[in-house]
Design an enzyme around this catalytic site. Structure first.
Site, PDB file in Angstrom:
ATOM      1  N   HIS A 196      24.932   3.957  11.471  1.00 17.66           N
ATOM      2  CA  HIS A 196      24.169   4.989  12.191  1.00 17.66           C
ATOM      3  C   HIS A 196      22.715   4.574  12.028  1.00 17.66           C
ATOM      4  O   HIS A 196      22.096   4.822  10.991  1.00 17.66           O
ATOM      5  CB  HIS A 196      24.439   6.360  11.552  1.00 17.66           C
ATOM      6  CG  HIS A 196      23.579   7.465  12.055  1.00 17.66           C
ATOM      7  ND1 HIS A 196      24.093   8.564  12.685  1.00 17.66           N
ATOM      8  CD2 HIS A 196      22.244   7.664  12.018  1.00 17.66           C
ATOM      9  CE1 HIS A 196      23.113   9.391  13.017  1.00 17.66           C
ATOM     10  NE2 HIS A 196      21.976   8.861  12.607  1.00 17.66           N
ATOM     11  N   ASP A 322      30.942   9.884  20.808  1.00 19.25           N
ATOM     12  CA  ASP A 322      30.329  10.561  19.651  1.00 19.25           C
ATOM     13  C   ASP A 322      30.705  12.053  19.675  1.00 19.25           C
ATOM     14  O   ASP A 322      29.870  12.916  19.392  1.00 19.25           O
ATOM     15  CB  ASP A 322      28.818  10.362  19.626  1.00 19.25           C
ATOM     16  CG  ASP A 322      28.188  10.784  18.301  1.00 19.25           C
ATOM     17  OD1 ASP A 322      28.935  11.112  17.354  1.00 19.25           O
ATOM     18  OD2 ASP A 322      26.942  10.788  18.211  1.00 19.25           O
TER      19      ASP A 322
END
Lengths: 439, 313
Positions: A196, A322
């Site tokens: 991330h 996501d």
């Protein structure tokens, strides 16, 4: 779609039927990796495919799929199933139902649950929950214990348990030393780290992209370099160690630039992009609607256009959602207080078929991003439409029209950025693991 | 029905020159009421206003409350401390409960940008933004504009410099939007770390030299420096800030023409402005406070008072 012997058991998403013997007639079979693009009959018997079979066994359920497409099963490389810990937002089962409704036969779920998925016991438990559904659930395990960024998890044991990737998603691995070691160790095991990408201090306290819009709205900003700096860090460590790195939900122009450059230099980097970053920019936040609050945030128009270009040319390998469910009461708060994230499993296909194919890319290229590349990154077998292959496929009605209505979602959460959008193209069902769901 | 083109006063971003002119003109008439021996008119009789303050505020809250009382509205005060908010109640639930008591107008101060917009989506009441985080503080900008218009006769062509912490200032954003709408030129002056990204898109000039700004402006609106900003590394020290961005008599005397000095308060005396300037002949700071009540009366009247004219002199 017409069924010549309509079998209501296939129409129930909650009870997918054993796909012992089904015949799909007249569909366009599309499997670019196998060089298949033809209208044909497809028989599934005992979970295996037979194209244009000589015989159709008695008692076979027959479906007229003329005008429809069949592709290898779609795969979402980045979803949050929330269980254990936040079952009010989503469970593994409800998330899998959302995936089925969206036309996916496989998902990779992130480990930022409570407790985090950082050991083999929990990983096995997650997989068990999806038994009885035509969804392969791959767990991306935490890279560090409790996602604290300090100590590596027991990676070898987790790889033995079937894990092929590790991440502290939701957060970056802040220490470059820990990130390096995680990458090296995972690489030794044939696995890879998902990052991330974010410099936590640069984006700390931010609620949206830092731009004239954040200034206008008085919202604390998250600068684009907050992502790109970490992308560059990951690329440099990957080059130094030779280990692969996968960059999650890329959203900035500069990130795309550096990933493209890294690939040109032969560095082992892969990356993914989400529909909201391809279709929306930060001006969407102007009414303080928290359905447009995500991390990474919606960026400037130049970033969006760069992501499209990267998606088109393969710099961004994977199309993923996501999928980040939150209950309505969490999102019905002040913008700076509400959590980040939007759901995506049930709109991703319609978005792709309406907005990307064929104007931005052809269908084969889209399938590369949503069928093959995600599984390659997880070192999973790629499904095909060749006779004798296991049936792992997605049924698509390319002409079906719909208006996105969150009330109809199978997900437990409704936090979509695309409510009210008209879409053309819809999943009609999935077949996988010897099970079928057909709408 | 409102005389303005908006039901709410959420910010000045969507308000036209005509809307702002109506408010300022009405505020001038309201100010006359404040000068009467009996400072009260029945304009909002029967209207219930709740002052919903989730952040502490003395000046703004008092000013609104006084404006409401001058117009004969029924007022209800709510503050977060000691309330259900401290027990974890959400903003939405708090608001719904208050509305269930049949409130007509909600005057709201909250630390979250956009929170009045959030309420406006969920409630039927008229919402007046009394400051939302670093986003907007429209009535403050309106009272600043009223004060400047009173001094200069017009806002068109005026050069107004906002000095200090632009990044965290709701006063700055409302002033920028409002002044630009009214045809004024806006200059921003402050350390680079306190100038927000993309602000130049709003058609403002930016300088990091207060001495330069003083040479070219008609008015300075000095913003309060929040002392905790220094701890977060946005500038090196209060001493350095005062030296380069503090308004002093010596600095002010170098202006080619007399400058008008505004400050939204509360003042950190000796930091962003010295006492001799704050209390000096160029200062209109106390006039701003008076005009604040008039502006808030005007806004409440125009949004909630229907088409009836306020009682004339």
């Amino acid at each position: 779609m017409k069924s010549s012997s309509m079998n209501p058991k296939y129409a129930s998403i909650d009870h997918p039927a054993p796909a012992r013997s089904i015949y799909f007639e007249g569909a366009r079979l599309i499997d670019p990796r196998s060089g298949i693009d033809q209208a044909a009959g497809l028989l599934i018997r005992d979970g295996l495919i037979s194209v244009n079979p000589q015989q159709i066994p008695e008692g076979t359920d027959r479906f007229d799929l003329r005008g429809h497409w069949i592709t290898p099963g779609w795969f979402d490389l980045h979803v949050h199933l929330r269980e254990p810990g936040r079952e009010v937002a989503e469970t593994i089962v409800s998330g899998c139902h959302a995936a089925m409704a969206g036309g996916f036969t496989g998902v990779a779920c992130m480990p930022n649950t409570d407790p985090p998925l950082d050991n083999a016991g929990l990983v096995g438990w997650v997989r068990d929950q999806a038994k009885g559904l035509p969804i392969d659930v791959h767990v991306i395990a935490a890279a560090t214990r409790e996602r604290k960024g300090k100590e590596l998890v027991d990676m070898s044991e987790l790889v033995e348990a079937g894990v092929r990737a590790f991440t502290d998603d939701g957060s970056p691995i802040r220490s470059s030393a820990v990130l390096r070691h995680a990458m090296e160790y995972a690489n030794m095991l044939g696995a890879r780290i998902f990052e991330h990408a974010e410099d936590s201090e640069l984006v700390q306290g931010g609620a949206m992209n830092e731009s004239e819009w954040s200034t206008s709205l008085g919202l604390p900003g998250m600068p684009a370099i907050g992502e790109t700096i970490d992308v560059v860090r990951c690329i440099l460590i990957s080059e130094y160690t030779g280990a692969a790195i996968h960059l999650c939900h890329v959203s900035t122009k500069e990130s795309v630039h550096w990933i493209r450059e890294a690939k040109r230099r032969g560095i082992r980097v892969t990356a993914e992009v989400c529909p909201h970053h391809l279709l929306l920019n930060d001006s969407a936040c102007k009414e303080f609607d928290t359905n447009f609050k995500m991390n990474p945030p919606l960026r400037a128009e130049a970033d969006r256009l760069a992501c499209i270009e990267g998606f088109r040319d393969g710099t961004l390998d994977v199309y993923c959602t996501d999928h980040a469910p939150h209950p309505w009461e969490s999102k019905a708060q002040e913008f700076d207080v509400a959590p980040f994230g939007v759901v995506g499993l049930e709109t991703a296909m319609g978005i792709a078929l309406t907005h990307f194919v064929p104007t931005m890319m052809d269908l084969n290229t889209l399938l590369e991003r949503v069928v093959y590349a995600p599984r390659a990154i997880l070192a999973q077998p790629v499904p095909s439409l060749v006779s004798g292959a296991p049936a792992n496929l997605t049924l698509i009605d390319p002409d079906a029209t719909m208006t996105v209505d969150p009330a109809t979602f199978r997900s437990r959460s409704r936090n979509t950025a695309f409510a009210g959008w008209p879409l053309k193209g819809k999943a009609m069902g999935v077949v996988n693991r010897g099970l079928a769901y057909i709408a | 029905m409102s005389l303005l083109s908006h039901k709410h006063m959420l910010g000045l971003r969507d308000y036209s020159e005509q809307d702002i002119t109506i408010i300022l003109d009405t505020a001038e008439r309201m100010r006359e009421i404040l000068d009467r021996p009996v400072k009260k008119v029945p304009t909002l009789r029967g209207v219930t206003v709740v002052n919903l303050f989730f952040e502490s505020s003395t000046r703004t809250r008092t000013s609104f409350e006084l404006a409401e009382k001058r117009l004969s509205a029924d007022t209800l005060n709510f503050s977060a401390s000691g309330s259900a908010v401290e027990k974890g109640e959400t903003l939405l639930d708090t608001a719904r409960n208050i509305e269930a008591m049949r409130i007509d107008v909600v005057v709201m101060r909250h630390k979250s940008p956009g929170s009045p917009h959030f309420l406006a989506r969920h409630l039927d009441s008229i919402i007046v933004n009394a400051g939302d985080g670093r986003h907007e503080h429209p009535t403050q900008a309106l009272l600043d504009m009223l004060t400047l218009r009173e001094k200069f006769g017009t806002l068109k062509g005026l050069r107004v410099c906002l000095v200090g912490d632009i990044l965290h200032s709701r006063v700055a954003m409302s002033n920028i939007v409002g002044l630009k709408t009214m045809g004024a030129n806006v200059v921003l002056c402050g350390p680079a770390t306190l100038i927000p990204r993309g602000i130049e898109r709003f058609g403002v000039e930016i300088t990091h030299s207060l001495d330069d700004a003083i040479q070219h402006c008609d008015a300075l609106n000095i913003l309060r420096i929040q002392l905790e900003r220094q701890q977060s590394g946005l500038f090196p020290s209060l001493r350095e800030y005062q030296k380069y961005f503090g308004l002093t008599r010596e600095r002010l005397d170098k202006a080619p023409n007399p400058l008008t000095v505004l400050h939204p308060g509360p003042i950190n005396r000796g930091v962003e402005i010295t006492s001799d300037v704050a209390d000096g002949e160029h200062s209109v700071i106390l006039r701003q406070v008076t005009n604040g009540v008039a502006v808030r009366m005007a806004v409440l009247y125009l949004l909630a008072g229907g088409r009836a004219e306020p009682e004339s002199k």
